[in-house]
Design a protein around this motif. Sequence first.
Motif, PDB file in Angstrom:
ATOM      1  N   LEU A   1       4.396 -13.100  -1.315  1.00 58.73           N
ATOM      2  CA  LEU A   1       3.895 -13.756  -2.920  1.00 58.73           C
ATOM      3  C   LEU A   1       2.748 -13.859  -2.878  1.00 58.73           C
ATOM      4  O   LEU A   1       2.261 -13.937  -4.231  1.00 58.73           O
ATOM      5  CB  LEU A   1       4.556 -15.143  -2.487  1.00 58.73           C
ATOM      6  N   ALA A   2       1.746 -13.807  -2.023  1.00 61.85           N
ATOM      7  CA  ALA A   2       0.141 -13.740  -2.352  1.00 61.85           C
ATOM      8  C   ALA A   2      -0.043 -12.453  -2.936  1.00 61.85           C
ATOM      9  O   ALA A   2      -0.893 -12.483  -4.068  1.00 61.85           O
ATOM     10  CB  ALA A   2      -0.525 -13.781  -0.986  1.00 61.85           C
ATOM     11  N   ILE A   3       0.477 -11.719  -2.537  1.00 58.17           N
ATOM     12  CA  ILE A   3       0.325 -10.312  -3.199  1.00 58.17           C
ATOM     13  C   ILE A   3       0.974 -10.182  -4.797  1.00 58.17           C
ATOM     14  O   ILE A   3       0.427  -9.748  -5.740  1.00 58.17           O
ATOM     15  CB  ILE A   3       0.928  -8.889  -2.742  1.00 58.17           C
ATOM     16  N   ALA A   4       2.246 -10.708  -4.834  1.00 60.64           N
ATOM     17  CA  ALA A   4       2.981 -10.925  -6.025  1.00 60.64           C
ATOM     18  C   ALA A   4       1.966 -11.861  -7.105  1.00 60.64           C
ATOM     19  O   ALA A   4       1.582 -11.339  -8.333  1.00 60.64           O
ATOM     20  CB  ALA A   4       4.054 -11.431  -5.884  1.00 60.64           C
TER      21      ALA A   4
ATOM     22  N   CYS B   1      18.338  -9.505  -7.404  1.00 55.69           N
ATOM     23  CA  CYS B   1      17.793  -9.607  -5.934  1.00 55.69           C
ATOM     24  C   CYS B   1      18.069  -8.223  -5.503  1.00 55.69           C
ATOM     25  O   CYS B   1      19.089  -7.531  -5.240  1.00 55.69           O
ATOM     26  CB  CYS B   1      18.848 -10.389  -5.237  1.00 55.69           C
ATOM     27  N   LEU B   2      17.094  -7.307  -5.574  1.00 54.82           N
ATOM     28  CA  LEU B   2      16.954  -6.096  -5.708  1.00 54.82           C
ATOM     29  C   LEU B   2      16.128  -5.494  -4.259  1.00 54.82           C
ATOM     30  O   LEU B   2      15.783  -6.127  -3.182  1.00 54.82           O
ATOM     31  CB  LEU B   2      16.075  -5.354  -6.587  1.00 54.82           C
ATOM     32  N   PHE B   3      16.523  -4.045  -3.984  1.00 51.31           N
ATOM     33  CA  PHE B   3      16.159  -3.460  -3.052  1.00 51.31           C
ATOM     34  C   PHE B   3      16.733  -3.952  -1.572  1.00 51.31           C
ATOM     35  O   PHE B   3      16.071  -4.353  -0.686  1.00 51.31           O
ATOM     36  CB  PHE B   3      14.553  -3.348  -2.561  1.00 51.31           C
ATOM     37  N   ASP B   4      17.963  -4.046  -1.652  1.00 55.36           N
ATOM     38  CA  ASP B   4      18.949  -4.352  -0.526  1.00 55.36           C
ATOM     39  C   ASP B   4      18.480  -5.672   0.150  1.00 55.36           C
ATOM     40  O   ASP B   4      18.854  -5.743   1.468  1.00 55.36           O
ATOM     41  CB  ASP B   4      19.124  -3.167   0.605  1.00 55.36           C
ATOM     42  N   SER B   5      17.893  -6.572  -0.681  1.00 56.67           N
ATOM     43  CA  SER B   5      17.584  -7.610   0.045  1.00 56.67           C
ATOM     44  C   SER B   5      18.811  -8.577   0.705  1.00 56.67           C
ATOM     45  O   SER B   5      18.508  -9.329   1.468  1.00 56.67           O
ATOM     46  CB  SER B   5      16.648  -8.692  -0.993  1.00 56.67           C
TER      47      SER B   5
ATOM     48  N   GLY C   1       6.764  -8.783  -6.269  1.00 60.49           N
ATOM     49  CA  GLY C   1       6.696  -9.124  -7.507  1.00 60.49           C
ATOM     50  C   GLY C   1       7.252  -7.894  -8.434  1.00 60.49           C
ATOM     51  O   GLY C   1       7.055  -8.036  -9.721  1.00 60.49           O
ATOM     52  N   ALA C   2       7.659  -6.888  -7.882  1.00 60.20           N
ATOM     53  CA  ALA C   2       7.969  -5.775  -8.936  1.00 60.20           C
ATOM     54  C   ALA C   2       8.603  -6.071 -10.008  1.00 60.20           C
ATOM     55  O   ALA C   2       8.415  -5.634 -11.186  1.00 60.20           O
ATOM     56  CB  ALA C   2       8.786  -4.507  -7.844  1.00 60.20           C
ATOM     57  N   ALA C   3       9.929  -6.434  -9.814  1.00 68.64           N
ATOM     58  CA  ALA C   3      11.101  -6.608 -10.761  1.00 68.64           C
ATOM     59  C   ALA C   3      10.375  -7.707 -11.807  1.00 68.64           C
ATOM     60  O   ALA C   3      10.546  -7.716 -12.955  1.00 68.64           O
ATOM     61  CB  ALA C   3      12.338  -7.101 -10.328  1.00 68.64           C
ATOM     62  N   ALA C   4       9.904  -8.902 -11.148  1.00 70.90           N
ATOM     63  CA  ALA C   4       9.398  -9.972 -11.777  1.00 70.90           C
ATOM     64  C   ALA C   4       8.506  -9.661 -12.803  1.00 70.90           C
ATOM     65  O   ALA C   4       8.190  -9.967 -13.992  1.00 70.90           O
ATOM     66  CB  ALA C   4       8.973 -11.066 -11.134  1.00 70.90           C
ATOM     67  N   LEU C   5       7.571  -8.608 -12.570  1.00 66.67           N
ATOM     68  CA  LEU C   5       6.302  -8.142 -13.520  1.00 66.67           C
ATOM     69  C   LEU C   5       6.965  -7.412 -14.521  1.00 66.67           C
ATOM     70  O   LEU C   5       6.288  -7.558 -15.814  1.00 66.67           O
ATOM     71  CB  LEU C   5       5.604  -7.367 -12.555  1.00 66.67           C
ATOM     72  N   VAL C   6       8.183  -6.583 -14.347  1.00 66.98           N
ATOM     73  CA  VAL C   6       8.671  -5.578 -15.529  1.00 66.98           C
ATOM     74  C   VAL C   6       9.245  -6.913 -16.373  1.00 66.98           C
ATOM     75  O   VAL C   6       9.100  -6.661 -17.667  1.00 66.98           O
ATOM     76  CB  VAL C   6       9.737  -4.908 -14.722  1.00 66.98           C
ATOM     77  N   PHE C   7      10.110  -7.692 -15.819  1.00 62.95           N
ATOM     78  CA  PHE C   7      10.530  -8.636 -16.877  1.00 62.95           C
ATOM     79  C   PHE C   7       9.627  -9.491 -17.707  1.00 62.95           C
ATOM     80  O   PHE C   7       9.840  -9.790 -18.920  1.00 62.95           O
ATOM     81  CB  PHE C   7      11.706  -9.665 -16.172  1.00 62.95           C
ATOM     82  N   ALA C   8       8.649  -9.953 -17.023  1.00 64.51           N
ATOM     83  CA  ALA C   8       7.689 -10.549 -17.711  1.00 64.51           C
ATOM     84  C   ALA C   8       6.885  -9.825 -18.787  1.00 64.51           C
ATOM     85  O   ALA C   8       6.567 -10.572 -19.992  1.00 64.51           O
ATOM     86  CB  ALA C   8       6.530 -11.329 -16.797  1.00 64.51           C
TER      87      ALA C   8
ATOM     88  N   ALA D   1       0.877  -1.397  -0.085  1.00 62.75           N
ATOM     89  CA  ALA D   1      -0.180   0.152  -0.069  1.00 62.75           C
ATOM     90  C   ALA D   1       0.761   1.364  -0.063  1.00 62.75           C
ATOM     91  O   ALA D   1       0.380   2.401  -0.469  1.00 62.75           O
ATOM     92  CB  ALA D   1      -1.201   0.022   1.224  1.00 62.75           C
ATOM     93  N   ALA D   2       2.087   0.995   0.586  1.00 59.94           N
ATOM     94  CA  ALA D   2       2.877   2.548   0.687  1.00 59.94           C
ATOM     95  C   ALA D   2       3.906   2.430  -0.389  1.00 59.94           C
ATOM     96  O   ALA D   2       4.635   3.490  -0.806  1.00 59.94           O
ATOM     97  CB  ALA D   2       3.831   2.216   1.644  1.00 59.94           C
ATOM     98  N   GLY D   3       3.736   1.423  -1.674  1.00 59.60           N
ATOM     99  CA  GLY D   3       4.401   1.765  -2.748  1.00 59.60           C
ATOM    100  C   GLY D   3       5.895   1.540  -2.574  1.00 59.60           C
ATOM    101  O   GLY D   3       6.497   2.021  -3.599  1.00 59.60           O
ATOM    102  N   GLN D   4       6.296   0.718  -1.685  1.00 61.87           N
ATOM    103  CA  GLN D   4       7.642   0.304  -1.585  1.00 61.87           C
ATOM    104  C   GLN D   4       8.271  -0.169  -2.732  1.00 61.87           C
ATOM    105  O   GLN D   4       9.420  -0.339  -2.682  1.00 61.87           O
ATOM    106  CB  GLN D   4       8.023  -0.152  -0.080  1.00 61.87           C
ATOM    107  N   ALA D   5       7.350  -1.159  -3.614  1.00 63.49           N
ATOM    108  CA  ALA D   5       8.011  -1.747  -4.560  1.00 63.49           C
ATOM    109  C   ALA D   5       8.504  -0.966  -5.747  1.00 63.49           C
ATOM    110  O   ALA D   5       8.892  -1.488  -6.677  1.00 63.49           O
ATOM    111  CB  ALA D   5       6.845  -2.831  -5.173  1.00 63.49           C
ATOM    112  N   ALA D   6       8.249   0.403  -5.583  1.00 56.38           N
ATOM    113  CA  ALA D   6       8.565   1.173  -6.776  1.00 56.38           C
ATOM    114  C   ALA D   6       9.921   1.204  -7.183  1.00 56.38           C
ATOM    115  O   ALA D   6      10.329   1.309  -8.427  1.00 56.38           O
ATOM    116  CB  ALA D   6       8.275   2.558  -6.354  1.00 56.38           C
TER     117      ALA D   6
END
Length: 249
Positions: free
Chosen positions: A67-70, A107-111, A44-51, A12-17
């Motif tokens: 993962l449920a949200i992804a 592996c993004l966003f300092d994971s 799923g932010a990056a995965a969606l872009v690649f797909a 909701a906070a848009g942190q996947a941006a």
Amino acid sequence: MIYHDYAPIYHAAGQAAFGTALAHTILAHLPTPHRALDLACGTGAAALVFAVAGATVVGIDRSPAMLAIAREQASQRGLAITWIEADIRALPDDPQLTPHSFDLCTCLFDSLNHLTGDDDLTNVCRAVGRLLRPGGHFIFDLNTLAGFRTWHEYDQVIFDGRDLLVVNRLHFDQQQQRAYGRFVWFQRRGERWWRGEETHCERPWSDDEIAAALAAGELLTVARLTPEWTPAASDAPRVVYVAERRGAA
């Protein structure tokens, strides 16, 4: 487990941006991969872009809530992405994880900063090296020690909206070499506000530690960049590492 109660707040906070933007930047500078693997994929932010770009994508995360949200995001877009619930430090024996079958792993966003065990980064890099084809790329970003040293007990407002407020209190323990983000959120549901809290711990990884871990997976750093894809200074707070799987392509 982190990113359980916080998963819908994160979304909701848009942190996947950040992951979305960096994935677009990667595609602007590298050929679109045939097969892409996104580790610690979150919502799923990056995965969606690649797909969307045409890649066959596998996303892995240990948080079922993320993962449920992804899955929901992919379904809404009509994208067929494979999602695997697993710890990236110990990937499962899965038919979707065929050795040397991926052109790109991210592996993004300092994971990777969330991996705090001494062998954790090496274990991930070994797995990545096994899954990437020769010439394939492993791209990840990290908060650096220079960046963590600026975490002096201050509150970072992540999101401030009509029905949601998210604040992250940052702290770096110099002696223990551990950084802490204490996420506190207030969410309005109907006439009432509800409070939640979750603390995340991160570890800085030095360039030497990163190089050694990559070498264990037969990977070699070819670029050290900012998220804007420019050369990163030695004191950059966040660095994007581009590594390549060695061997004949």
